[in-house]
Design a protein around this motif. Structure first.
Motif, mmCIF file in Angstrom:
data_model
loop_
_atom_site.group_PDB
_atom_site.id
_atom_site.type_symbol
_atom_site.label_atom_id
_atom_site.label_comp_id
_atom_site.label_asym_id
_atom_site.label_seq_id
_atom_site.Cartn_x
_atom_site.Cartn_y
_atom_site.Cartn_z
ATOM 1 N N SER A 151 10.809 -0.645 44.394
ATOM 2 C CA SER A 151 10.605 -0.850 42.956
ATOM 3 C C SER A 151 10.078 -2.256 42.680
ATOM 4 O O SER A 151 9.213 -2.450 41.828
ATOM 5 N N GLN A 152 10.587 -3.234 43.419
ATOM 6 C CA GLN A 152 10.132 -4.611 43.243
ATOM 7 C C GLN A 152 8.718 -4.794 43.793
ATOM 8 O O GLN A 152 7.913 -5.539 43.232
ATOM 9 N N TRP A 153 8.409 -4.090 44.872
ATOM 10 C CA TRP A 153 7.074 -4.136 45.447
ATOM 11 C C TRP A 153 6.055 -3.598 44.440
ATOM 12 O O TRP A 153 4.968 -4.169 44.276
ATOM 13 N N VAL A 154 6.389 -2.504 43.771
ATOM 14 C CA VAL A 154 5.476 -1.916 42.779
ATOM 15 C C VAL A 154 5.206 -2.930 41.656
ATOM 16 O O VAL A 154 4.059 -3.108 41.238
ATOM 17 N N GLU A 155 6.256 -3.604 41.181
ATOM 18 C CA GLU A 155 6.062 -4.605 40.123
ATOM 19 C C GLU A 155 5.158 -5.737 40.594
ATOM 20 O O GLU A 155 4.267 -6.175 39.867
ATOM 21 N N ARG A 156 5.379 -6.227 41.816
ATOM 22 C CA ARG A 156 4.550 -7.316 42.338
ATOM 23 C C ARG A 156 3.110 -6.858 42.570
ATOM 24 O O ARG A 156 2.161 -7.569 42.244
ATOM 25 N N THR A 157 2.950 -5.678 43.127
ATOM 26 C CA THR A 157 1.627 -5.165 43.454
ATOM 27 C C THR A 157 0.751 -5.016 42.216
ATOM 28 O O THR A 157 -0.423 -5.384 42.223
ATOM 29 N N TYR A 158 1.318 -4.470 41.159
ATOM 30 C CA TYR A 158 0.532 -4.224 39.943
ATOM 31 C C TYR A 158 0.724 -5.332 38.905
ATOM 32 O O TYR A 158 0.153 -5.249 37.825
ATOM 33 N N ASP A 159 1.515 -6.348 39.250
ATOM 34 C CA ASP A 159 1.768 -7.490 38.384
ATOM 35 C C ASP A 159 2.154 -7.029 36.971
ATOM 36 O O ASP A 159 1.572 -7.463 35.970
ATOM 37 N N LYS A 160 3.140 -6.116 36.932
ATOM 38 C CA LYS A 160 3.590 -5.536 35.667
ATOM 39 C C LYS A 160 5.111 -5.502 35.637
ATOM 40 O O LYS A 160 5.763 -5.354 36.665
ATOM 41 N N ASP A 161 5.652 -5.612 34.453
ATOM 42 C CA ASP A 161 7.080 -5.421 34.232
ATOM 43 C C ASP A 161 7.270 -3.923 33.993
ATOM 44 O O ASP A 161 6.849 -3.400 32.962
ATOM 45 N N ILE A 162 7.864 -3.238 34.947
ATOM 46 C CA ILE A 162 7.947 -1.781 34.898
ATOM 47 C C ILE A 162 9.347 -1.289 34.552
ATOM 48 O O ILE A 162 9.517 -0.346 33.790
ATOM 49 N N TRP A 163 10.365 -1.939 35.084
ATOM 50 C CA TRP A 163 11.718 -1.395 35.004
ATOM 51 C C TRP A 163 12.510 -1.884 33.797
ATOM 52 O O TRP A 163 13.583 -1.354 33.516
ATOM 53 N N SER A 164 12.006 -2.864 33.072
ATOM 54 C CA SER A 164 12.686 -3.307 31.849
ATOM 55 C C SER A 164 12.498 -2.251 30.769
ATOM 56 O O SER A 164 11.560 -1.459 30.812
ATOM 57 N N LEU A 165 13.386 -2.279 29.779
ATOM 58 C CA LEU A 165 13.279 -1.317 28.686
ATOM 59 C C LEU A 165 12.108 -1.659 27.776
ATOM 60 O O LEU A 165 11.812 -2.831 27.543
ATOM 61 N N THR A 166 11.450 -0.629 27.258
ATOM 62 C CA THR A 166 10.420 -0.836 26.248
ATOM 63 C C THR A 166 11.123 -1.130 24.923
ATOM 64 O O THR A 166 12.335 -0.943 24.792
ATOM 65 N N VAL A 167 10.371 -1.559 23.941
ATOM 66 C CA VAL A 167 10.936 -1.818 22.614
ATOM 67 C C VAL A 167 11.554 -0.532 22.060
ATOM 68 O O VAL A 167 12.665 -0.552 21.511
ATOM 69 N N ASP A 168 10.870 0.593 22.230
ATOM 70 C CA ASP A 168 11.391 1.881 21.749
ATOM 71 C C ASP A 168 12.669 2.284 22.488
ATOM 72 O O ASP A 168 13.593 2.828 21.887
ATOM 73 N N GLU A 169 12.713 2.034 23.799
ATOM 74 C CA GLU A 169 13.915 2.376 24.572
ATOM 75 C C GLU A 169 15.103 1.530 24.133
ATOM 76 O O GLU A 169 16.228 2.027 24.045
ATOM 77 N N GLU A 170 14.861 0.251 23.862
ATOM 78 C CA GLU A 170 15.937 -0.620 23.362
ATOM 79 C C GLU A 170 16.446 -0.131 22.010
ATOM 80 O O GLU A 170 17.653 -0.075 21.780
ATOM 81 N N ALA A 171 15.521 0.233 21.123
ATOM 82 C CA ALA A 171 15.899 0.730 19.792
ATOM 83 C C ALA A 171 16.701 2.027 19.912
ATOM 84 O O ALA A 171 17.701 2.219 19.211
ATOM 85 N N LYS A 172 16.290 2.906 20.820
ATOM 86 C CA LYS A 172 16.995 4.179 21.033
ATOM 87 C C LYS A 172 18.404 3.915 21.566
ATOM 88 O O LYS A 172 19.366 4.563 21.154
ATOM 89 N N THR A 173 18.545 2.954 22.454
ATOM 90 C CA THR A 173 19.856 2.601 22.999
ATOM 91 C C THR A 173 20.754 2.051 21.895
ATOM 92 O O THR A 173 21.934 2.413 21.811
ATOM 93 N N ASP A 174 20.204 1.190 21.039
ATOM 94 C CA ASP A 174 20.981 0.665 19.903
ATOM 95 C C ASP A 174 21.429 1.797 18.992
ATOM 96 O O ASP A 174 22.576 1.828 18.523
ATOM 97 N N GLU A 175 20.525 2.737 18.746
ATOM 98 C CA GLU A 175 20.838 3.878 17.887
ATOM 99 C C GLU A 175 21.942 4.743 18.505
ATOM 100 O O GLU A 175 22.867 5.175 17.816
ATOM 101 N N LEU A 176 21.870 4.971 19.804
ATOM 102 C CA LEU A 176 22.910 5.744 20.500
ATOM 103 C C LEU A 176 24.260 5.048 20.391
ATOM 104 O O LEU A 176 25.288 5.699 20.160
#
Length: 186
Positions: A151-176
């Motif tokens: 999972s960490q290799w994928v983030e480094r390879t594509y230089d992207k934050d992949i496993w953190s929550l999106t804004v929508d996912e955070e909002a959904k978690t707050d709602e839950l």
């Protein structure tokens, strides 16, 4: 001048009730729902934490994913020269031509020809990503350190934050969390 009277005993009783509930069920509920959302986003849609495509697979890797090696072309019949559509028998994904596995049948992954990165070939990472509970804490993660490393290799390879929550996912978690606590207190 207006006198304001606040009955602190009610507030104290509410605090004791919340404390007595325990947060573990809330955390597990939120984590389970969020886990499903993350798996869909990353392993099916191929999106990072900003909602953008993770990347594109190379032509060479697509051969591994789909099994479309030159030796998997049909040799006779009306579709001569075309790749096999289904590789159901051993050897239909071809054979290793060099290395330690030379002559052995290639594995059949039966993946689509879609080139978007979904960080999954064998589904090992998808199946290993779970809700992990401790004594007081709850996590979403991988139980196998090798899958965490991937999972960490994928983030480094594509230089992207992949496993953190999106804004929508955070909002959904707050709602839950709000719905859960409203249900327990109401």
């Amino acid at each position: 001048m207006v006198d304001v009277f606040i009955d602190l005993s009610e507030l104290e009783a509410l605090g004791n009730r919340i404390e007595g509930l325990g947060l573990q069920p809330l955390l597990i509920d939120c984590a389970s729902s969020t886990l499903a959302t993350i798996k869909t986003r990353v392993f099916e849609k191929g999106l990072d934490s900003n909602g953008e495509q993770i990347g594109t697979y190379s032509a060479g890797y697509m051969k591994v994913r789909t099994g479309d090696y030159p030796e998997t072309r049909l040799k006779r019949g009306k579709n001569k020269g075309e790749f096999r559509k289904e590789k159901t028998k051993e050897g239909q994904a071809g054979y290793f031509s060099r290395g330690g596995n030379k002559g052995q049948p290639r594995p059949r992954y039966n993946r689509t020809s879609d080139t978007k990165v979904v960080a999954s070939l064998t589904r090992e990472m998808e199946n290993d990503m779970k809700v992990i509970t401790g004594e007081k804490e709850v996590f979403i993660g991988f139980t196998d350190s090798h899958n965490y490393d991937k999972s960490q290799w994928v983030e480094r390879t594509y230089d992207k934050d992949i496993w953190s929550l999106t804004v929508d996912e955070e909002a959904k978690t707050d709602e839950l969390a709000e719905d859960f606590t409203d249900g327990m207190l109401g």
